[in-house]
Write a protein that holds these residues in place. Sequence first.
Motif, PDB file in Angstrom:
ATOM      1  N   ASP A   1      11.608 -31.094   4.511  1.00  0.00           N
ATOM      2  CA  ASP A   1      10.429 -30.545   5.120  1.00  0.00           C
ATOM      3  C   ASP A   1      10.170 -29.526   4.345  1.00  0.00           C
ATOM      4  OD1 ASP A   1       8.509 -29.465   6.684  1.00  0.00           O
ATOM      5  OD2 ASP A   1       9.617 -29.499   8.519  1.00  0.00           O
ATOM      6  N   LEU A   2       9.108 -29.176   3.628  1.00  0.00           N
ATOM      7  CA  LEU A   2       8.680 -28.402   2.773  1.00  0.00           C
ATOM      8  C   LEU A   2       8.181 -26.894   3.447  1.00  0.00           C
ATOM      9  CD1 LEU A   2       6.465 -29.993  -0.033  1.00  0.00           C
ATOM     10  CD2 LEU A   2       8.664 -28.978  -0.226  1.00  0.00           C
ATOM     11  N   GLY A   3       7.716 -27.236   4.939  1.00  0.00           N
ATOM     12  CA  GLY A   3       7.656 -25.879   5.602  1.00  0.00           C
ATOM     13  C   GLY A   3       8.921 -25.201   5.951  1.00  0.00           C
ATOM     14  N   ARG A   4       9.942 -25.984   5.745  1.00  0.00           N
ATOM     15  CA  ARG A   4      11.392 -24.977   5.774  1.00  0.00           C
ATOM     16  C   ARG A   4      11.586 -23.938   4.695  1.00  0.00           C
ATOM     17  NH1 ARG A   4      16.061 -28.694   7.559  1.00  0.00           N
ATOM     18  NH2 ARG A   4      17.127 -26.751   8.162  1.00  0.00           N
ATOM     19  N   LEU A   5      10.796 -24.248   3.689  1.00  0.00           N
ATOM     20  CA  LEU A   5      11.189 -23.160   2.597  1.00  0.00           C
ATOM     21  C   LEU A   5      10.412 -21.889   2.958  1.00  0.00           C
ATOM     22  CD1 LEU A   5       9.751 -25.386  -0.323  1.00  0.00           C
ATOM     23  CD2 LEU A   5      12.236 -25.006   0.466  1.00  0.00           C
ATOM     24  N   GLU A   6      10.214 -21.622   4.281  1.00  0.00           N
ATOM     25  CA  GLU A   6       9.557 -20.323   4.665  1.00  0.00           C
ATOM     26  C   GLU A   6      10.812 -19.237   4.814  1.00  0.00           C
ATOM     27  OE1 GLU A   6      10.515 -19.162   7.897  1.00  0.00           O
ATOM     28  OE2 GLU A   6      11.627 -20.853   8.514  1.00  0.00           O
ATOM     29  N   SER A   7      12.037 -19.803   4.646  1.00  0.00           N
ATOM     30  CA  SER A   7      13.046 -18.582   5.060  1.00  0.00           C
ATOM     31  C   SER A   7      13.369 -17.719   3.672  1.00  0.00           C
ATOM     32  CB  SER A   7      14.444 -19.445   5.403  1.00  0.00           C
ATOM     33  OG  SER A   7      14.927 -20.410   4.630  1.00  0.00           O
ATOM     34  N   LEU A   8      12.453 -17.316   3.031  1.00  0.00           N
ATOM     35  CA  LEU A   8      12.698 -16.756   1.601  1.00  0.00           C
ATOM     36  C   LEU A   8      13.416 -15.629   1.564  1.00  0.00           C
ATOM     37  CD1 LEU A   8      11.902 -17.325  -1.125  1.00  0.00           C
ATOM     38  CD2 LEU A   8       9.739 -16.126  -0.840  1.00  0.00           C
ATOM     39  N   GLN A   9      13.110 -14.876   2.611  1.00  0.00           N
ATOM     40  CA  GLN A   9      13.769 -13.514   2.771  1.00  0.00           C
ATOM     41  C   GLN A   9      15.347 -13.685   2.958  1.00  0.00           C
ATOM     42  OE1 GLN A   9      12.908 -10.452   2.718  1.00  0.00           O
ATOM     43  NE2 GLN A   9      14.987  -9.742   3.021  1.00  0.00           N
ATOM     44  N   GLN A  10      15.749 -14.614   3.695  1.00  0.00           N
ATOM     45  CA  GLN A  10      17.290 -15.057   3.519  1.00  0.00           C
ATOM     46  C   GLN A  10      17.788 -15.296   1.970  1.00  0.00           C
ATOM     47  OE1 GLN A  10      15.017 -15.886   5.895  1.00  0.00           O
ATOM     48  NE2 GLN A  10      16.073 -16.744   7.549  1.00  0.00           N
ATOM     49  N   THR A  11      16.931 -16.089   1.267  1.00  0.00           N
ATOM     50  CA  THR A  11      17.249 -16.290  -0.079  1.00  0.00           C
ATOM     51  C   THR A  11      17.187 -15.288  -0.886  1.00  0.00           C
ATOM     52  OG1 THR A  11      16.098 -18.729  -0.004  1.00  0.00           O
ATOM     53  CG2 THR A  11      16.373 -17.535  -2.066  1.00  0.00           C
ATOM     54  N   LEU A  12      16.294 -14.340  -0.673  1.00  0.00           N
ATOM     55  CA  LEU A  12      15.862 -12.933  -1.345  1.00  0.00           C
ATOM     56  C   LEU A  12      17.438 -12.345  -1.272  1.00  0.00           C
ATOM     57  CD1 LEU A  12      14.744 -11.298  -3.463  1.00  0.00           C
ATOM     58  CD2 LEU A  12      13.501 -10.308  -1.728  1.00  0.00           C
ATOM     59  N   THR A  13      17.799 -12.024   0.007  1.00  0.00           N
ATOM     60  CA  THR A  13      19.192 -11.528   0.345  1.00  0.00           C
ATOM     61  C   THR A  13      20.357 -12.292  -0.192  1.00  0.00           C
ATOM     62  OG1 THR A  13      18.111 -10.921   2.520  1.00  0.00           O
ATOM     63  CG2 THR A  13      20.621 -10.646   2.350  1.00  0.00           C
ATOM     64  N   MET A  14      20.315 -13.513  -0.333  1.00  0.00           N
ATOM     65  CA  MET A  14      21.752 -14.075  -0.986  1.00  0.00           C
ATOM     66  C   MET A  14      21.664 -13.759  -2.504  1.00  0.00           C
ATOM     67  SD  MET A  14      22.491 -18.097  -0.828  1.00  0.00           S
ATOM     68  CE  MET A  14      22.521 -18.211   0.626  1.00  0.00           C
ATOM     69  N   LEU A  15      20.423 -13.825  -3.378  1.00  0.00           N
ATOM     70  CA  LEU A  15      20.337 -13.678  -4.740  1.00  0.00           C
ATOM     71  C   LEU A  15      20.720 -11.888  -5.030  1.00  0.00           C
ATOM     72  CD1 LEU A  15      16.820 -15.349  -5.467  1.00  0.00           C
ATOM     73  CD2 LEU A  15      19.097 -15.940  -6.125  1.00  0.00           C
ATOM     74  N   GLN A  16      20.331 -11.192  -4.021  1.00  0.00           N
ATOM     75  CA  GLN A  16      20.617  -9.624  -4.054  1.00  0.00           C
ATOM     76  C   GLN A  16      22.022  -9.522  -4.135  1.00  0.00           C
ATOM     77  OE1 GLN A  16      18.021  -8.253  -1.086  1.00  0.00           O
ATOM     78  NE2 GLN A  16      16.577  -7.622  -2.458  1.00  0.00           N
ATOM     79  N   GLU A  17      22.722 -10.265  -2.771  1.00  0.00           N
ATOM     80  CA  GLU A  17      24.174  -9.974  -2.748  1.00  0.00           C
ATOM     81  C   GLU A  17      25.004 -10.652  -3.978  1.00  0.00           C
ATOM     82  OE1 GLU A  17      24.005 -10.839   2.209  1.00  0.00           O
ATOM     83  OE2 GLU A  17      24.539 -12.629   0.829  1.00  0.00           O
ATOM     84  N   GLN A  18      24.391 -11.556  -4.682  1.00  0.00           N
ATOM     85  CA  GLN A  18      25.185 -11.921  -5.987  1.00  0.00           C
ATOM     86  C   GLN A  18      24.766 -11.384  -7.364  1.00  0.00           C
ATOM     87  OE1 GLN A  18      27.477 -14.232  -5.194  1.00  0.00           O
ATOM     88  NE2 GLN A  18      26.589 -14.098  -2.789  1.00  0.00           N
TER      89      GLN A  18
END
Length: 351
Positions: free
Chosen positions: A331-348
């Motif tokens: 469901d492409l609408g679920r790609l809205e959780s971008l902030q959590q992705t950015l946080t994960m990328l920052q953590e790594q």
Amino acid sequence: MRRPSARRITALAAAGLLLPALAACGSDDSGAGAENAENEDSTLVIYSGRNEKLVKPLLGELEKAVGAKVEVRYGDSAELAAQILEEGRRTKAGLFFSQDAGALGALSKEGVLRKLPPATLDKVDKAYRGSDGDWVGLSGRVRVLAYNPDEVREDKLPDSVLDVVKPEWKDKVGFAPTNASFQAFVTGMRVLEGDDATRTWLKGLKANGAKAYANNLAVLDAVESGEASLGLVNHYYWYERVAEKGEDKVAAQLHFLPGKDPGALINVAGAGILEDTGQGEAAQKALDFLLSKRAQTYFADETKEYPLAAGVTSSVKDLPPFASLESPDIDLGRLESLQQTLTMLQEQGLV
């Protein structure tokens, strides 16, 4: 592409619906709807997350198509979504034209987009429109692996993006961690594989010596030069380069991943109509124009993306048919959780 600024991080948080109160604050003005109603269709304001240089020629045709003055405000899709939430019912936007599905999913989740008529929705496969029927995809792009045939044989290419963290690909992979398309892909991986598996993959990517570049074009350049054997990119960058230089002048080739792999994600640019802005009729006409054969052919020919409206196919040489792509079910609408992705990328330590 620039690293995320404080302003962009704030925008991503809003687009990720971490600031839902913004919309509520904007909706307190009971006079906003009346004001908008008085201006019904006198001007259509489009907030466009698509690059001005890319779509301005097409959007320039809209005034004739909708029979109203058209004003376009360009910007980053996530930032524009955040602005719409902050403005609430005071927003000037009648139509939101997003670079990716995530920003549309964020606005849908907040309930600020109008339900679209079946005649509009039915032009596009349900996999590429909002599950709540309030936005629709206009053009599609697929994630692929670019590779250098001088560095890796075709029969040795990985069949999954998950495999690029294996030892045989150490120091051989290029990617663009600050690029929106890579971040959308990682968000898709989180949805498909879960946060733990995605975090492990990101750790493996870094530990395996993957090389970070500013954007997809820089990744493709690295593959062309042999600096990287593989590159994680969107398909259309290669086809644009071939159109510009000729295929015999492009060293890189593309590998379309099979088996509904997360690395074969198809993301879309799409649009939705804002509620209660007094621009509904003009916005609907604009959306129908963007789904017309004229506009869909423009996306295919000019941006080398896949047209999504039924009955329109791409004429780009050697582009695999859209129906042949083995993209994951999501469901492409679920790609809205971008902030959590950015946080994960920052953590790594990747952004």
